[in-house]
Design a protein around this motif. Sequence first.
Motif, PDB file in Angstrom:
ATOM      1  N   THR A   1       8.712   1.058 -13.137  1.00 38.26           N
ATOM      2  CA  THR A   1       8.432   2.456 -13.495  1.00 38.26           C
ATOM      3  C   THR A   1       8.080   2.346 -14.848  1.00 38.26           C
ATOM      4  OG1 THR A   1      10.840   2.365 -14.023  1.00 38.26           O
ATOM      5  CG2 THR A   1      10.103   3.261 -11.825  1.00 38.26           C
ATOM      6  N   ARG A   2       8.221   1.299 -15.672  1.00 35.63           N
ATOM      7  CA  ARG A   2       7.793   1.329 -17.065  1.00 35.63           C
ATOM      8  C   ARG A   2       6.317   0.474 -17.335  1.00 35.63           C
ATOM      9  NH1 ARG A   2      12.543  -1.543 -19.310  1.00 35.63           N
ATOM     10  NH2 ARG A   2      12.438  -2.636 -17.252  1.00 35.63           N
ATOM     11  N   TRP A   3       5.412   1.295 -17.457  1.00 39.05           N
ATOM     12  CA  TRP A   3       4.163   0.640 -17.583  1.00 39.05           C
ATOM     13  C   TRP A   3       3.722   0.763 -19.019  1.00 39.05           C
ATOM     14  CZ3 TRP A   3       2.285  -0.879 -13.044  1.00 39.05           C
ATOM     15  CH2 TRP A   3       2.877  -0.711 -11.994  1.00 39.05           C
TER      16      TRP A   3
ATOM     17  N   ALA B   1       0.790  -1.203   0.045  1.00 36.58           N
ATOM     18  CA  ALA B   1       0.046  -0.079  -0.072  1.00 36.58           C
ATOM     19  C   ALA B   1       1.064   1.154  -0.002  1.00 36.58           C
ATOM     20  CB  ALA B   1      -1.092  -0.074   1.343  1.00 36.58           C
ATOM     21  N   LEU B   2       0.649   2.127  -0.958  1.00 35.42           N
ATOM     22  CA  LEU B   2       1.441   3.169  -1.151  1.00 35.42           C
ATOM     23  C   LEU B   2       0.583   4.689  -0.773  1.00 35.42           C
ATOM     24  CD1 LEU B   2       3.139   2.363  -4.584  1.00 35.42           C
ATOM     25  CD2 LEU B   2       4.063   1.903  -2.211  1.00 35.42           C
ATOM     26  N   GLN B   3       0.901   4.894   0.537  1.00 32.97           N
ATOM     27  CA  GLN B   3       0.342   6.192   1.021  1.00 32.97           C
ATOM     28  C   GLN B   3       0.759   7.283   0.037  1.00 32.97           C
ATOM     29  OE1 GLN B   3      -2.243   4.301   2.890  1.00 32.97           O
ATOM     30  NE2 GLN B   3      -2.377   6.360   3.624  1.00 32.97           N
ATOM     31  N   ARG B   4      -0.251   8.011  -0.385  1.00 26.48           N
ATOM     32  CA  ARG B   4       0.184   9.252  -1.061  1.00 26.48           C
ATOM     33  C   ARG B   4      -0.480  10.515  -0.513  1.00 26.48           C
ATOM     34  NH1 ARG B   4      -4.175   9.106  -4.234  1.00 26.48           N
ATOM     35  NH2 ARG B   4      -5.259   7.270  -4.674  1.00 26.48           N
ATOM     36  N   PRO B   5       0.188  11.647  -0.329  1.00 22.19           N
ATOM     37  CA  PRO B   5      -0.408  12.815   0.074  1.00 22.19           C
ATOM     38  C   PRO B   5      -1.390  13.443  -1.067  1.00 22.19           C
ATOM     39  CG  PRO B   5       1.836  13.315  -0.566  1.00 22.19           C
ATOM     40  CD  PRO B   5       1.632  11.868  -0.600  1.00 22.19           C
ATOM     41  N   ALA B   6      -2.519  13.862  -0.604  1.00 20.61           N
ATOM     42  CA  ALA B   6      -3.271  14.760  -1.435  1.00 20.61           C
ATOM     43  C   ALA B   6      -3.371  16.217  -1.089  1.00 20.61           C
ATOM     44  CB  ALA B   6      -4.696  14.278  -1.387  1.00 20.61           C
ATOM     45  N   HIS B   7      -3.328  16.818  -1.844  1.00 23.98           N
ATOM     46  CA  HIS B   7      -3.129  18.516  -1.813  1.00 23.98           C
ATOM     47  C   HIS B   7      -4.618  19.114  -1.908  1.00 23.98           C
ATOM     48  CE1 HIS B   7       1.158  18.102  -1.198  1.00 23.98           C
ATOM     49  NE2 HIS B   7       1.043  17.134  -2.218  1.00 23.98           N
ATOM     50  N   ASN B   8      -5.271  19.697  -0.973  1.00 28.40           N
ATOM     51  CA  ASN B   8      -6.397  20.311  -1.239  1.00 28.40           C
ATOM     52  C   ASN B   8      -6.402  21.635  -0.959  1.00 28.40           C
ATOM     53  OD1 ASN B   8      -8.033  17.643  -1.172  1.00 28.40           O
ATOM     54  ND2 ASN B   8      -7.205  17.490   1.177  1.00 28.40           N
ATOM     55  N   ASP B   9      -7.125  22.397  -1.682  1.00 22.90           N
ATOM     56  CA  ASP B   9      -7.409  23.751  -1.583  1.00 22.90           C
ATOM     57  C   ASP B   9      -8.697  24.034  -1.732  1.00 22.90           C
ATOM     58  OD1 ASP B   9      -7.520  23.951  -4.446  1.00 22.90           O
ATOM     59  OD2 ASP B   9      -5.226  24.499  -4.457  1.00 22.90           O
ATOM     60  N   SER B  10      -9.079  25.600  -2.230  1.00 22.19           N
ATOM     61  CA  SER B  10     -10.479  25.964  -2.687  1.00 22.19           C
ATOM     62  C   SER B  10     -10.943  25.513  -3.846  1.00 22.19           C
ATOM     63  CB  SER B  10     -10.574  27.654  -2.418  1.00 22.19           C
ATOM     64  OG  SER B  10      -9.501  28.068  -3.394  1.00 22.19           O
ATOM     65  N   ARG B  11     -10.015  24.959  -4.951  1.00 21.73           N
ATOM     66  CA  ARG B  11     -10.275  24.423  -6.175  1.00 21.73           C
ATOM     67  C   ARG B  11     -10.829  22.971  -6.179  1.00 21.73           C
ATOM     68  NH1 ARG B  11      -4.969  25.853  -8.739  1.00 21.73           N
ATOM     69  NH2 ARG B  11      -4.093  24.983  -6.794  1.00 21.73           N
ATOM     70  N   GLY B  12     -10.513  22.340  -5.159  1.00 23.62           N
ATOM     71  CA  GLY B  12     -10.525  20.910  -5.052  1.00 23.62           C
ATOM     72  C   GLY B  12      -9.395  20.327  -4.524  1.00 23.62           C
ATOM     73  N   SER B  13      -8.958  19.136  -5.287  1.00 24.78           N
ATOM     74  CA  SER B  13      -7.822  18.441  -4.539  1.00 24.78           C
ATOM     75  C   SER B  13      -6.849  18.035  -5.691  1.00 24.78           C
ATOM     76  CB  SER B  13      -8.174  17.105  -3.693  1.00 24.78           C
ATOM     77  OG  SER B  13      -8.899  16.250  -4.294  1.00 24.78           O
ATOM     78  N   PHE B  14      -5.596  17.677  -5.453  1.00 26.78           N
ATOM     79  CA  PHE B  14      -4.719  17.116  -6.619  1.00 26.78           C
ATOM     80  C   PHE B  14      -3.838  16.054  -5.519  1.00 26.78           C
ATOM     81  CE2 PHE B  14      -0.312  17.202  -8.105  1.00 26.78           C
ATOM     82  CZ  PHE B  14      -0.451  17.021  -9.461  1.00 26.78           C
ATOM     83  N   LEU B  15      -3.597  14.987  -6.470  1.00 29.57           N
ATOM     84  CA  LEU B  15      -2.717  13.988  -6.172  1.00 29.57           C
ATOM     85  C   LEU B  15      -2.028  13.142  -7.248  1.00 29.57           C
ATOM     86  CD1 LEU B  15      -3.821  10.791  -6.704  1.00 29.57           C
ATOM     87  CD2 LEU B  15      -5.506  11.651  -4.831  1.00 29.57           C
ATOM     88  N   LYS B  16      -0.770  12.734  -6.797  1.00 28.95           N
ATOM     89  CA  LYS B  16      -0.087  11.928  -7.856  1.00 28.95           C
ATOM     90  C   LYS B  16       0.148  10.703  -7.443  1.00 28.95           C
ATOM     91  CE  LYS B  16       4.055  13.720  -8.506  1.00 28.95           C
ATOM     92  NZ  LYS B  16       5.217  14.578  -8.693  1.00 28.95           N
ATOM     93  N   PRO B  17      -0.698   9.587  -8.175  1.00 28.83           N
ATOM     94  CA  PRO B  17      -0.534   8.184  -7.851  1.00 28.83           C
ATOM     95  C   PRO B  17       0.767   7.545  -8.300  1.00 28.83           C
ATOM     96  CG  PRO B  17      -2.046   8.396  -9.658  1.00 28.83           C
ATOM     97  CD  PRO B  17      -1.648   9.849  -9.261  1.00 28.83           C
ATOM     98  N   PHE B  18       1.513   8.211  -9.276  1.00 28.53           N
ATOM     99  CA  PHE B  18       2.900   7.396  -9.695  1.00 28.53           C
ATOM    100  C   PHE B  18       3.855   8.700  -9.998  1.00 28.53           C
ATOM    101  CE2 PHE B  18       5.498   6.553 -13.397  1.00 28.53           C
ATOM    102  CZ  PHE B  18       5.956   5.093 -12.935  1.00 28.53           C
ATOM    103  N   ALA B  19       5.017   8.047  -9.350  1.00 25.04           N
ATOM    104  CA  ALA B  19       6.103   9.179  -9.744  1.00 25.04           C
ATOM    105  C   ALA B  19       7.223   8.142  -9.943  1.00 25.04           C
ATOM    106  CB  ALA B  19       6.505   9.996  -8.447  1.00 25.04           C
ATOM    107  N   ALA B  20       7.870   8.201 -11.259  1.00 22.29           N
ATOM    108  CA  ALA B  20       8.878   7.266 -11.617  1.00 22.29           C
ATOM    109  C   ALA B  20      10.019   7.225 -10.440  1.00 22.29           C
ATOM    110  CB  ALA B  20       9.374   7.311 -12.860  1.00 22.29           C
ATOM    111  N   ALA B  21      10.624   8.345 -10.192  1.00 18.79           N
ATOM    112  CA  ALA B  21      11.849   8.379  -9.124  1.00 18.79           C
ATOM    113  C   ALA B  21      11.467   7.775  -7.998  1.00 18.79           C
ATOM    114  CB  ALA B  21      12.278   9.765  -9.032  1.00 18.79           C
ATOM    115  N   GLU B  22      10.350   7.843  -7.384  1.00 16.10           N
ATOM    116  CA  GLU B  22       9.789   7.315  -6.152  1.00 16.10           C
ATOM    117  C   GLU B  22       9.534   5.822  -6.140  1.00 16.10           C
ATOM    118  OE1 GLU B  22       6.691   9.660  -4.308  1.00 16.10           O
ATOM    119  OE2 GLU B  22       8.049  11.541  -4.473  1.00 16.10           O
ATOM    120  N   PHE B  23       8.889   5.466  -7.188  1.00 14.23           N
ATOM    121  CA  PHE B  23       8.844   3.988  -7.327  1.00 14.23           C
ATOM    122  C   PHE B  23       9.879   3.294  -7.512  1.00 14.23           C
ATOM    123  CE2 PHE B  23       4.327   2.828  -8.333  1.00 14.23           C
ATOM    124  CZ  PHE B  23       3.630   3.798  -7.792  1.00 14.23           C
ATOM    125  N   SER B  24      11.094   3.923  -8.300  1.00 14.28           N
ATOM    126  CA  SER B  24      12.327   3.198  -8.596  1.00 14.28           C
ATOM    127  C   SER B  24      12.972   3.243  -7.224  1.00 14.28           C
ATOM    128  CB  SER B  24      13.051   4.130  -9.536  1.00 14.28           C
ATOM    129  OG  SER B  24      14.339   3.634 -10.052  1.00 14.28           O
TER     130      SER B  24
END
Length: 127
Positions: free
Chosen positions: A44-46, A15-38
């Motif tokens: 890292t090659r899907w 399970a890879l906990q990933r931070p979500a960033h919330n603000d007045s517009r909504g939220s943003f998250l990144k489920p995949f980052a090659a450098a962090e997975f590596s």
Amino acid sequence: MTITPKDLNLPGCLALQRPAHNDSRGSFLKPFAAAEFSALGLETRWKECFCSHSHQGVVRGFHVQIPPVAQPKLVFTVQGQIHDVLVDLRIGSPTYHQSIAVLCTSATIFISPNERSSFPKSKCANN
């Protein structure tokens, strides 16, 4: 963004906990980052990407791929939550036939090419 891994007690599944960033517009998250997975020793090659939308109570079948076409999977939710069931079907594995259930809300589930996954949609934020 920092991804925090949690062992799921089946080899190759995290399970890879990933931070979500919330603000007045909504939220943003990144489920995949090659450098962090590596850095975690993960693929890292899907080769493919699939998205599904399921109504509450729907159970998706087990996704089974046999080598040489087996590939890792990422399971995550954009909205709501799912219960993902992972089963080890590797003959000879110390965890053969063992399964785990994971409630997926804010985590990305990394599933090795050798594990099987099936998930029913359990709750939608707007239902």
